[in-house]
Design an enzyme around this catalytic site. Structure first.
Site: not given
Length: 400
Positions: A125, A138, A145, A149, A152, A375
């Protein structure tokens, strides 16, 4: 390929993606350096004496004009264009889906070039955030990933593979394609003025590709976005922070989010490998940091977790001596999260304390929440889809 892990303080840190990039039969020239382009020209028989000129022509057409086929490159001879088309492409990622937020934010689901191998077709994305004085893109650096985290959404997705330099640069090119933002734009302005490496993935775990891509994005003879308008965000891969300053020279953002190791170990598990003290020393050593080139510390505001005035006081103490600003991020919720956003009055108190201590402490206005583009919300849901479902999505996108 299975991921390898490395023990550190009783935690396993995943380092190797599940897959490696397999180029299609005709690879794209997007993302190659000038010397690599010269090598490709040599492979199709272009004489050494002509290669420098031809490289400059290619560079201009690819990164200044945004050519989408070799046929568009009219200053290059037809014979060379035909040879290039036989062996290479200028493909960038394919838009599978586009969502536009109520606030104008755009999120693109991008399929990465993979030839005819649908099973190896992955998506990432990319988000465009328009503002009155800038347009920020962005960009993602990995499919998935590795950091996990806890706050997230992207971190809940497996790490599939690193992106190539071409796939990273290609996201910028797709944005310019969709926004009609190339050199022939009638009013001469630019819609994409800033780049943030804050999409899916940890950029410093894909260092070489990110470096090569950002050097192309910042090249004055091509895409031409100033390095002072490019920000690389890291969760704290300490060994590569100083290296990023030396080899890339862009602005640095650090996802801090906590001021005590015990809490940061939970929020950002990478902290168990590179604790706060080591991370902040790397920031002090970051080449080029100054009042004019401050390091941004990202701090997500989590209700009852990290938003007390004691946290604010310790944050100011920790950052003493670092040219810094603190970017406060209201937590953006996503399905299944256990966290809540801090109350607005608490965010204001936190910000006021930091500001009075001499640090800039803007509160980031959430953008694109309604399309999960804010975010911490990015996640390629199509990684769960079958090959047939992916093909159906792509067919829908082509008819839009």
């Amino acid at each position: 390929m299975q991921p390898t892990t490395e023990p550190h303080n009783a935690i396993l840190v995943e380092k190797t993606p599940l897959e490696t990039y397999v180029p299609p039969a005709r690879p794209s020239l997007i993302g190659l350096s000038r010397s690599e382009l010269a090598d490709r020209l040599g492979e199709i028989g272009v004489a050494p004496a002509q290669r420098k000129m031809r490289v400059q022509q290619l560079w201009h057409w690819l990164y200044f004009r945004g050519a989408q086929s070799f046929d568009d490159m009219t200053s290059i001879s037809k014979g060379i264009r035909a040879e290039l088309a036989q062996h290479f492409t200028v493909d960038r990622p394919e838009v599978v889906a586009e969502q536009i937020s109520n606030d104008g934010t755009r999120k693109w689901l991008l399929r990465l070039p993979s030839g005819d191998n649908v099973e190896r077709a992955h998506e990432v994305e990319c988000v465009y955030i328009p503002e009155t004085d800038r347009g920020t893109l962005c960009v993602s650096s990995q499919v998935g990933c590795t950091l996990n985290c806890s706050f997230c959404h992207t971190g809940t997705q497996r790490l599939v593979r690193n992106l190539t330099a071409g796939e990273i640069v290609g996201q910028v090119m797709v944005a310019r394609d969709r926004l009609n933002d190339w050199a022939d734009r009638e009013d001469g302005t630019r819609r994409v003025t800033n780049i943030v490496m804050m999409g899916m993935g940890e950029p410093l775990y894909n260092f070489d590709a990110v470096r090569d891509a950002l050097l192309i994005v910042g090249d004055n003879e091509g895409i031409g976005i100033s390095r002072r308008r490019i920000t690389l965000s890291t969760s704290g891969v300490v060994p590569n922070i100083v290296r990023a300053g030396e080899e890339i020279g862009v602005m640095l953002a650090v996802s801090l989010h906590a001021v005590r190791d015990e809490l940061r170990n939970e929020l950002v598990p990478l902290n168990r490998k590179y604790p706060i003290k080591e991370l902040l020393q790397a920031c002090r050593d970051y080449p080029g940091a100054s009042n004019a080139r401050r390091i941004t510390f990202e701090y997500v505001m989590l209700k009852g977790v990290n938003d007390s005035l004691d946290d604010a006081k310790l944050l100011v103490k920790l950052l003493k001596g670092i040219h810094a600003k603190i970017n406060l991020i209201p937590f953006n919720p996503w399905p299944g999260t256990a966290y809540e956003c801090s109350d607005w009055d608490q965010i204001e108190k936190f910000s006021e304390y930091i500001f009075n201590a001499g640090y800039s402490s803007p509160v980031r206005t959430p953008r694109g929440r309604d399309i999960l583009a804010a975010c911490g919300q990015l996640k390629s849901e199509t990684e769960k889809l079958s090959a047939r479902e992916r093909q159906a999505l792509r067919a829908m996108a082509m008819t839009d």
